[in-house]
Every structure is written in C-alpha cells, then in structure tokens.
Scaffold this motif. Structure first.
Motif, short mmCIF file in Angstrom:
data_model
loop_
_atom_site.label_atom_id
_atom_site.label_comp_id
_atom_site.label_asym_id
_atom_site.label_seq_id
_atom_site.Cartn_x
_atom_site.Cartn_y
_atom_site.Cartn_z
N LYS A 1 -3.14 10.78 7.04
CA LYS A 1 -3.13 12.24 7.08
C LYS A 1 -3.36 12.75 8.50
CE LYS A 1 -4.58 13.19 2.32
NZ LYS A 1 -5.66 13.71 1.44
N GLU B 1 0.83 -1.20 0.00
CA GLU B 1 0.00 0.00 0.00
C GLU B 1 0.87 1.25 0.00
OE1 GLU B 1 -3.43 1.89 2.97
OE2 GLU B 1 -1.77 0.74 3.81
N ARG C 1 -1.43 12.30 10.93
CA ARG C 1 -0.68 11.47 11.88
C ARG C 1 0.78 11.27 11.44
NH1 ARG C 1 -1.94 6.34 12.71
NH2 ARG C 1 -2.80 5.96 10.62
N THR D 1 2.42 13.96 -0.76
CA THR D 1 1.14 13.30 -0.99
C THR D 1 0.98 12.18 0.03
OG1 THR D 1 1.32 13.74 -3.37
CG2 THR D 1 -0.29 12.08 -2.68
N TYR D 2 -0.16 12.17 0.72
CA TYR D 2 -0.41 11.17 1.75
C TYR D 2 -1.66 10.36 1.42
CZ TYR D 2 2.70 13.88 4.81
OH TYR D 2 3.79 14.52 5.38
N VAL D 3 -1.64 9.11 1.81
CA VAL D 3 -2.87 8.32 1.76
C VAL D 3 -3.77 8.84 2.88
CG1 VAL D 3 -2.05 6.50 3.32
CG2 VAL D 3 -3.77 5.98 1.58
N ASP D 4 -5.07 8.80 2.65
CA ASP D 4 -6.01 9.40 3.60
C ASP D 4 -5.87 8.84 5.01
OD1 ASP D 4 -8.82 9.87 1.30
OD2 ASP D 4 -7.02 11.06 1.68
N SER D 5 -5.56 7.57 5.13
CA SER D 5 -5.56 6.91 6.44
C SER D 5 -4.46 7.40 7.36
CB SER D 5 -5.46 5.40 6.27
OG SER D 5 -4.27 5.06 5.60
N THR E 1 2.07 7.60 -6.54
CA THR E 1 1.28 6.81 -5.60
C THR E 1 1.22 5.34 -5.95
OG1 THR E 1 -0.75 7.31 -6.81
CG2 THR E 1 -0.16 8.80 -5.00
N VAL F 1 2.99 7.52 1.54
CA VAL F 1 3.30 8.94 1.38
C VAL F 1 4.46 9.09 0.40
CG1 VAL F 1 4.88 8.88 3.36
CG2 VAL F 1 3.91 11.07 2.63
#
Length: 126
Positions: A65, A46, A67, A59-63, A108, A49
C-alpha cells in the motif's frame, strides 16, 4: 477462455520503479476481475493486489500500500501494476490472474482465479 501474458519484469535497484503489464486475450477478457500475485523462492504464492472489472474498486496487501498501483484499460484488455519504492523483499515472480467478478468475491485468494499468466521475474537489488 482467457489468455494472460505478463511483461515488464526485470532487475532494479532498491528504491526504483517498474511497471508490469498483463495483456488479456479473449472475447470477454474485460469483464473479469484481475489480480496480481507473487511468489518468492522458497515461499508460498502471495496475493498482492486486485481490481474489479470496472476499475472502481481495488484491494492491496498491506505491504505494498502506498507503493504499488493497479490500473486497467479495458479497451486494450490490459492491466498494469506500477511498482514504486521497490524493496528487496518485493523480489519474486509476479503472476497476473483473472477471476469471475462476482459481487461477493473477495479476490484475495488464488482459488478464486480461473486463468493465470506464466509470470514475470522482478528482482530488486539492495
């Protein structure tokens, strides 16, 4: 050729923090975009970032963000991933990867990255 070595993984209780480092070697290592991916047991790898070579765009994956925070020090050829408020679902092997920083790249997907580290285990206990 770029070699990547991750460090900083370990065991932490839920709510805790860890900082991962990825040291890159190679003459042009600082010119690559860098990303972190993770793979939990039984799951696909997966995207987590990514950061452009300049450090100006992330760019971050939503899960993650809010943190996780990625940063880089090009003088040291090192990328960092600060992980706060860790959850059990963050448990995985974390991989650092390098991609050619083309302007159109979304950074990504794993296929965009040409160099990979060996991974470091992060275990979050609930």
């Amino acid at each position: 050729q770029v070699q990547l070595v991750e460090s900083g993984g370990g065991w932490v209780q839920a709510g805790g923090s860890l900082r991962l480092s990825c040291a890159a070697s190679g003459r042009t290592a600082s010119s690559y975009a860098m990303g972190w991916f993770r793979q939990a047991p039984g799951k696909e790898r997966e995207f987590v970032v990514a950061i452009r070579w300049s450090g100006a765009t992330t760019t971050y994956v939503d899960s993650v963000k809010g943190r996780f925070t990625i940063s880089r020090d090009n003088a040291k050829n090192t990328v960092y991933l600060q992980m706060n408020s860790l959850k059990s679902e963050d448990t995985a092997v974390y991989y650092c990867a390098a991609a050619l920083d083309r302007g159109w790249a979304v950074l990504t997907t794993g296929s965009e990255y040409v160099y990979w580290g060996q991974g470091t285990q992060v275990t979050v206990s609930s």
